[in-house]
Design an enzyme around this catalytic site. Structure first.
Site, PDB file in Angstrom:
ATOM      1  N   TRP A 411       0.860  -1.196   0.000  1.00  0.00           N
ATOM      2  CA  TRP A 411       0.000   0.000   0.000  1.00  0.00           C
ATOM      3  C   TRP A 411       0.895   1.244   0.000  1.00  0.00           C
ATOM      4  O   TRP A 411       1.865   1.313   0.758  1.00  0.00           O
ATOM      5  CB  TRP A 411      -0.877  -0.047   1.245  1.00  0.00           C
ATOM      6  CG  TRP A 411      -1.755   1.152   1.470  1.00  0.00           C
ATOM      7  CD1 TRP A 411      -2.471   1.828   0.525  1.00  0.00           C
ATOM      8  CD2 TRP A 411      -2.003   1.806   2.722  1.00  0.00           C
ATOM      9  NE1 TRP A 411      -3.157   2.854   1.110  1.00  0.00           N
ATOM     10  CE2 TRP A 411      -2.893   2.871   2.460  1.00  0.00           C
ATOM     11  CE3 TRP A 411      -1.577   1.606   4.027  1.00  0.00           C
ATOM     12  CZ2 TRP A 411      -3.360   3.720   3.446  1.00  0.00           C
ATOM     13  CZ3 TRP A 411      -2.044   2.447   5.020  1.00  0.00           C
ATOM     14  CH2 TRP A 411      -2.924   3.488   4.730  1.00  0.00           C
ATOM     15  N   ASP A 481      -1.318  -5.837   9.095  1.00  0.00           N
ATOM     16  CA  ASP A 481      -2.250  -4.795   8.682  1.00  0.00           C
ATOM     17  C   ASP A 481      -3.475  -5.504   8.122  1.00  0.00           C
ATOM     18  O   ASP A 481      -3.375  -6.279   7.165  1.00  0.00           O
ATOM     19  CB  ASP A 481      -1.600  -3.906   7.616  1.00  0.00           C
ATOM     20  CG  ASP A 481      -2.448  -2.678   7.316  1.00  0.00           C
ATOM     21  OD1 ASP A 481      -3.490  -2.505   7.988  1.00  0.00           O
ATOM     22  OD2 ASP A 481      -2.075  -1.891   6.424  1.00  0.00           O
ATOM     23  N   LYS A 517     -13.575  -0.262   5.145  1.00  0.00           N
ATOM     24  CA  LYS A 517     -14.097  -1.050   4.034  1.00  0.00           C
ATOM     25  C   LYS A 517     -15.216  -1.987   4.461  1.00  0.00           C
ATOM     26  O   LYS A 517     -16.283  -1.992   3.861  1.00  0.00           O
ATOM     27  CB  LYS A 517     -12.959  -1.842   3.373  1.00  0.00           C
ATOM     28  CG  LYS A 517     -12.241  -1.114   2.287  1.00  0.00           C
ATOM     29  CD  LYS A 517     -11.421   0.089   2.732  1.00  0.00           C
ATOM     30  CE  LYS A 517     -10.204  -0.270   3.532  1.00  0.00           C
ATOM     31  NZ  LYS A 517      -9.330   0.882   3.807  1.00  0.00           N
TER      32      LYS A 517
END
Ligand code: PLA
Length: 671
Positions: A411, A481, A517
């Site tokens: 990311w 993560d 999300k």
């Protein structure tokens, strides 16, 4: 009588106290750095002592490690196996099923023999409780010494530690450790039992024992210092004065020497210097825009009717609209109508029931770590805040010196987050952990718990096991993560498998959770940072430090999003409804994967497009090159990151064909 077990830290502390009495002083800081200082008498000034640094030994990396070294020897007619177990920090685990050293042993040798290689049930012949809190006096008494340095400037003499233990064959046992500096590797090079002295001799080469010279007092007297100070002042006066006369009056030769005018102008000079400094601070360089958010901005500004945003990983419904989850809508309504709701501050670490539910969600409600009370969490500013707080914590209490390894690719925000707190970032090869051949011992390693961003490729369970082996053997700290739980497989538990597997294997680790999300709460910034530690005491200490860091960073986290998540996670009916909503999102994404792949194949787009459906989660790593992406953006008004990542949620039944045809065009026409 048995005295309570003492920990490695405690014995270091008692050692420090002893040494103080001997005229040596030492300090130990939170990172486990042990510094030794000796007071040296100065013959001329009786009362004057000076500190002479002997060594700084970073013991932190060698704590908390269970070493198990097994040696097999042919001793016809049997084979003898000697197993040496060492943990400097806490008593060895007791295996009730087998014969093991008594409770409270820190260093233990178990000797077994078997008849042949195939013999599955070796017999225990000797158990030596070499060191621990179990000798007759019940004292686990360490003796620590520094071998005198061979030369004055060498401050890295080995560290000798002697630990006493229990009795074997009525003889007192003892372990003699010699820690030797080796910057290259960390391993035990010698492990021998001396039968005459009943001593286990261990030579341990480790970067942890590499001395660092910090303090070197040359013994300059106060008068010399004063004279040097005067000389510096005089040099500054003549230097600045001459420079000033040269610039202002274009003076040369003797005229360069400062004169009375200099003092008259001095206040103005100072004010000019300040003005210059302030101006230079004000001239902050222009930073480039953020790659992902800039795509959204460009998309919004674009007036083309068929524009598509495949940039940010934000879910859209089939009409391309942001989707407020029905369960979220319902809970929000209830919150608005709840007369007891107020807008007071949350506690520093956030809503307690939210944190507990977050822990259960990621670790599983029946996780042994939860039962053993060795988990702690802080509510954070969504996943980014969790990454930041985790990074900040590790930079303070793990080590600022060790790098964090990020998957290549990862990311786009990971590197800046870690660099911001002063941690160096390096890459590990994501697809091929076996031959990355890096020397990464003791580092932190960031793992995407599921739905890897940007590749959409997750390790299989067997691959996770291999990764865990590497992490264990290299003594890395796992930093998970987890921004897409529920999006990878559509199943919350399955997506948490890797984290739970690591917890089961006994790792200490941390997890960053985001509800952006899976709850569609992007702008509400609801997230959680969870630490799994080795015991409840460590959990309490970590929690206290998290609260301290959080207080100075954000004071306390935002309430609204966390309240929504809290109500859903803690109510079985709402939870079931959420799971349904999640399934709707993940299955629409799956359908879009199929649709995109079908369209690409139908239009005979060169290449294999199976990866579109094999990859999981929010993204697909298409393999499109930067020049092809540029044409997609400029000519077709399709926005995606330059590395070819597309957010699958940006596709819909009405634009998938357009996107596929555009991809077909760039694959055929742009190199
Ligand atoms: N971790 C990973 C791996 C992510 O992909 C993201 C979000 C986050 C953490 C942080 O999310 P949060 O702070 O909003 O909870 N990545 C997005 C958005 C969806 C972004 O770049 O911020 C992305 O498009 O990659």
């Amino acid at each position: 009588m048995r005295l309570p077990a003492i920990t490695f830290e405690e014995f270091l502390e008692s050692f420090l106290r002893e040494k103080l009495a001997d005229g040596m002083i030492s300090t130990i800081n939170v990172a486990g750095e042990l510094s030794f200082f000796a007071k040296e008498e100065n013959a001329k000034r009786i009362e004057k002592w000076r500190l002479l640094e002997i060594s700084v030994i970073k013991l932190f990396p060698i704590q908390y490690r269970l070493q198990n070294i097994t040696k097999e020897e042919q001793t016809p007619p049997t084979i003898t196996i000697t197993s040496s177990l060492i943990n400097l920090c806490e008593p060895l685990p007791i295996d009730k099923k087998n014969e093991t050293c008594p409770d409270g042993t820190y260093v233990c040798q178990i000797i077994t023999n078997k008849l042949s290689k195939e013999d599955k049930s070796p017999r225990v012949i000797t158990i030596r409780p070499i060191a621990g809190d179990l000798n007759d006096e019940g004292i686990f008494k360490p003796v620590i010494a520094l071998e005198p340095a061979s030369n004055k400037d060498d401050t890295s003499g080995p560290l000798l530690i002697t630990l006493n233990g229990g009795s074997y064959a009525e003889q007192k046992q003892q372990a003699n450790f010699t820690f030797i500096c080796n910057t290259e590797k960390d391993n035990i090079t010698t492990l021998e039992y001396n039968n005459e002295e009943n001593t286990l001799i261990i030579r341990w080469e480790t970067p942890a024992a590499c001395g660092q010279k910090i303090l070197e007092d040359k013994g300059m007297s106060g008068f010399t210092k004063f004279i040097i100070f005067l000389i510096i002042i005089a040099l500054c006066y003549f230097g600045f004065g001459a420079a000033y006369n040269y610039h202002v009056y274009k003076a040369h030769g003797w005229d360069l020497l400062p004169h009375l005018d200099f003092w008259r102008d001095f206040p103005y000079l100072i004010s000019d210097v300040f003005k210059y400094l302030i101006n230079s601070i004000r001239t902050v360089p222009l930073a480039p825009p953020d790659v992902i958010f800039n795509l959204t901005a460009k998309y919004k500004a674009d007036t083309f009717a068929q524009k598509v945003n495949l940039g940010v990983g934000a879910y859209r419904d089939d009409a391309g609209k942001p989707w407020v989850l029905p369960v979220v809508k319902k809970v929000e309504q209830a919150l608005v109508n709840d007369p007891s709701r107020d807008h007071e501050y949350l506690p520093i670490l956030g809503l307690p029931t939210f944190r507990e539910a977050s822990i259960r969600l990621i670790l599983g409600a029946d996780s042994p770590a939860i039962k053993e009370n060795r988990v702690t969490a802080a509510q954070t500013i969504s996943g980014t805040g969790a990454n930041h707080l985790g990074a900040l914590f590790l930079s303070r209490f793990y080590s600022k010196e060790v790098p964090i390894y990020l998957s290549n690719p990862t990311w786009a925000n990971h590197k800046p987050i870690f660099n911001n707190v002063g941690l160096e970032t390096r890459n590990y090869a994501y697809f091929n952990p076996k031959d990355n051949g890096l020397d990464i011992d003791g580092s932190i390693v960031l793992l995407h718990a599921c739905a890897h961003n940007p590749t959409g490729v997750d390790p299989t369970q067997d691959q996770w096991k291999a990764i865990a082996d590497v992490i264990e053997s290299k003594k890395l700290f796992p930093f998970f993560d987890c921004a897409y739980q529920g999006f990878a497989s559509g199943d919350l538990d399955r997506d948490a498998w890797a984290v739970r597997y690591f917890v089961e294997r006994g790792f200490e680790l941390l997890i960053c959770q985001s509800y952006a999300k899976n709850f569609g709460l992007y702008g509400q910034r609801a997230g959680c940072l969870t630490f799994v530690l080795k015991n409840s005491d460590a959990a309490a200490r970590v929690s206290s430090q998290l609260a301290k860091l959080q207080r100075s960073e954000i004071s306390n986290p935002p309430a609204h999003g966390a309240r929504i998540v809290d109500r859903v996670l803690n109510n079985p009916e709402l939870y079931a409804e959420w799971v349904e909503n999640l399934r709707e999102m993940s299955s629409r994404i799956k359908n879009m994967r199929d649709a995109l792949r079908d369209c690409l194949i139908k239009s005979n787009t060169p290449g294999n497009w199976d990866h579109i459906t094999n990859q999981i989660g929010m993204f697909s790593f298409t393999g499109l090159k930067a020049p092809q992406v540029a044409v997609l953006k400029e000519k077709f008004h399709i926005y995606l990151t330059d590395n070819g990542r597309i957010s699958m949620a940006g596709l819909s039944t009405s634009n998938v064909e357009y996107v596929a045809n555009s991809i077909n065009h760039v694959v055929n026409n742009v190199a």
